[in-house]
Design an enzyme around this catalytic site. Structure first.
Site, mmCIF file in Angstrom:
data_model
loop_
_atom_site.group_PDB
_atom_site.id
_atom_site.type_symbol
_atom_site.label_atom_id
_atom_site.label_comp_id
_atom_site.label_asym_id
_atom_site.label_seq_id
_atom_site.Cartn_x
_atom_site.Cartn_y
_atom_site.Cartn_z
ATOM 1 N N GLN A 59 0.849 -1.208 0.000
ATOM 2 C CA GLN A 59 0.000 0.000 0.000
ATOM 3 C C GLN A 59 0.878 1.249 0.000
ATOM 4 O OE1 GLN A 59 -2.366 1.545 3.285
ATOM 5 N NE2 GLN A 59 -4.178 1.551 1.981
ATOM 6 N N TYR A 94 -5.593 10.991 4.140
ATOM 7 C CA TYR A 94 -4.200 11.278 3.764
ATOM 8 C C TYR A 94 -4.150 12.075 2.454
ATOM 9 C CZ TYR A 94 -3.610 8.283 7.711
ATOM 10 O OH TYR A 94 -3.710 7.774 8.974
HETATM 11 C C1 LIG Z 1 -3.822 -0.802 13.661
HETATM 12 C C2 LIG Z 1 -4.484 -0.322 12.394
HETATM 13 C C3 LIG Z 1 -3.704 0.226 11.398
HETATM 14 C C4 LIG Z 1 -4.301 0.643 10.193
HETATM 15 N N1 LIG Z 1 -3.505 1.108 9.187
HETATM 16 C C5 LIG Z 1 -4.022 1.359 7.960
HETATM 17 C C6 LIG Z 1 -3.190 1.635 6.850
HETATM 18 O O1 LIG Z 1 -1.951 1.625 6.932
HETATM 19 N N2 LIG Z 1 -3.785 1.891 5.666
HETATM 20 C C7 LIG Z 1 -5.155 1.885 5.515
HETATM 21 O O2 LIG Z 1 -5.653 2.136 4.414
HETATM 22 N N3 LIG Z 1 -5.968 1.597 6.552
HETATM 23 C C8 LIG Z 1 -5.442 1.306 7.753
HETATM 24 N N4 LIG Z 1 -6.259 0.915 8.792
HETATM 25 C C9 LIG Z 1 -7.713 0.771 8.543
HETATM 26 C C10 LIG Z 1 -8.059 -0.677 8.195
HETATM 27 O O3 LIG Z 1 -7.487 -1.069 6.967
HETATM 28 C C11 LIG Z 1 -9.590 -0.898 8.114
HETATM 29 O O4 LIG Z 1 -10.114 -0.084 7.092
HETATM 30 C C12 LIG Z 1 -10.338 -0.588 9.411
HETATM 31 O O5 LIG Z 1 -9.659 -1.143 10.518
HETATM 32 C C13 LIG Z 1 -11.772 -1.120 9.355
HETATM 33 O O6 LIG Z 1 -11.787 -2.500 9.075
HETATM 34 P P1 LIG Z 1 -11.959 -3.612 10.255
HETATM 35 O O7 LIG Z 1 -13.268 -3.299 10.943
HETATM 36 O O8 LIG Z 1 -11.956 -4.937 9.553
HETATM 37 O O9 LIG Z 1 -10.814 -3.436 11.196
HETATM 38 C C14 LIG Z 1 -5.694 0.539 10.006
HETATM 39 C C15 LIG Z 1 -6.476 -0.021 11.045
HETATM 40 C C16 LIG Z 1 -5.888 -0.450 12.207
HETATM 41 C C17 LIG Z 1 -6.757 -1.081 13.281
#
Ligand SMILES: Cc1cc2nc3c(=O)[nH]c(=O)nc-3n(C[C@H](O)[C@H](O)[C@H](O)COP(=O)(O)O)c2cc1C
Length: 375
Positions: A104, A175
């Protein structure tokens, strides 16, 4: 395995022809745990290794494409060639277990932590303070914008050299690319802003450059995905109807997939012309069969994942759930879905193989993950 979950395990061919072994994608998650020189650390390698056997596609944490786009402490960097050997090991670690490895690529813009930047001031589309940090960024010049577009291309070249199967352009979560699309952060009146059409110019230019680099160093089999956030609460802000127009355009760019960043896959739009369906369904309808689509957000159980696929959305992603349960798909395969962990025990860092910086982030930020004292 219970019969109804068969669909989760079915192979899928992305719009560019790349075959995924199943419908499960691991969402990009920042680890805050890179090595001091900006390369992939051993702890990160172990984290990816522990989870790479399950998904059809594994999207890495976001990597910084430019020096002035370094966003988080411990973020790995994509703007120097000397980081390629460790990136190669990372791609290998993921690929050898059968998952497609996707890097990414990101520029943090006004969300960059000031102490990580050379001159201490973040850059953005316009000098509008970040609602998250309160910091006012410096407006980018046209030359600087062109440079950042080139940086996205060069990080793509490094991803290709390192053997990644593809890149995901991070246009979501506030971002830099998102900042250009948002009328909140983009108040420009040149070719990069001023109308909905012009707010799309930067994301589309990044996509063009990434495709150009793909064609120079690889071929159509290299996956290019694009991640976006559909709506903003701020006034002004991205509205759902703006996103439908944008996604309609994105779906014509020859990308392998589009990826909606949602915190809840069942959430409904706050605004716009399709209020009665979920955001994911509305976006699915705009995209149609022009490219592949990934939805996610608070999916924990196989029934919740299945509900996404049954809506005709071909791929679901897990973020936090993949942290809490590295054996998610195996448990479904074995009919043991009742044992899937949906909370994070505070004594489980070592067992779950979560790097220190990431562990600190997810256990200290209230409400991010359902944390419980112990197993
Ligand atoms: C610890 C953490 C780090 C994350 N880092 C990124 C990232 O680097 N890039 C991104 O697009 N989203 C990032 N996210 C968002 C996740 O990709 C995702 O969209 C969000 O957690 C919702 O999905 P979930 O309910 O399955 O966790 C991050 C989420 C968490 C919890």
């Amino acid at each position: 395995m219970k019969k109804q979950y068969k669909l989760l395990f079915e192979p899928y061919i992305l719009a560019n022809g790349a075959e995924l072994k199943n419908r499960y994608v691991i969402a990009p998650m920042t680890t805050y745990s890179g090595a001091p020189d900006g390369s992939v650390s051993d702890q990160e390698m172990d984290y990816y290794n522990r989870r790479a056997a399950e998904p059809g596609m594994f999207i890495t944490a976001c990597i910084a494409v430019s020096k002035n786009g370094l966003c988080f402490p411990g973020q790995f960097i994509g703007y120097r060639d000397d980081i390629i050997p460790r990136l190669r090991e990372l791609a290998q670690t993921i690929k050898q277990q059968g998952a497609k490895a996707i890097l990414q690529i990101q520029h943090g813009g006004r969300e960059c932590q000031t102490d990580l930047l050379e001159d201490g001031t973040p850059v953005s589309a316009s000098a509008v303070p970040s609602p998250n940090t309160g910091v006012t960024p410096r407006e980018l010049s046209n030359d600087e914008i062109e440079q950042i577009i080139a940086d996205f291309g060069q990080t793509t070249r490094r991803a290709i050299e390192a053997g990644f199967d593809g890149v995901e352009i991070h246009g979501a979560n506030g971002y830099l690319i998102h900042q250009f699309f948002s009328p909140h952060s983009n108040r420009r009146d040149d070719r990069w802003g001023g109308s909905l059409e012009k707010r799309m110019a930067f994301p589309l230019a990044v996509i063009e450059e990434v495709k150009r680099i793909r064609d120079l160093y690889s071929d159509q089999s290299f996956i290019i995905g694009y991640r976006f956030s559909p709506e903003e609460a701020s006034e002004p802000g991205i509205r759902m109807d703006d996103t439908y127009t944008f996604v309609d355009k994105l779906a014509n760019q020859g990308l392998a997939y589009l990826h909606a960043s949602l915190m809840d896959v069942e959430s409904k739009p706050r605004s716009g012309s399709r209020m009665n369906v979920t955001r994911a369904e509305a976006l699915r309808d705009v995209i149609g069969d022009r490219t592949s689509f990934i939805a996610l957000g608070s999916i924990h159980t196989p029934d919740e994942a299945l509900a996404v696929l049954e809506k005709g959305i071909p791929l679901f992603a897990l973020g936090r759930e993949a942290l809490m349960e590295p054996d998610w798909l195996a448990k479904v395969a074995e009919g043991k879905e009742d044992t899937i962990r949906t909370q994070l025990p505070l004594d489980s860092q070592e067992e779950l193989i979560i790097p220190d910086g990431m562990w600190h982030a997810i256990t200290s930020r209230k409400g991010w993950l359902p944390v419980v004292d112990a197993k």
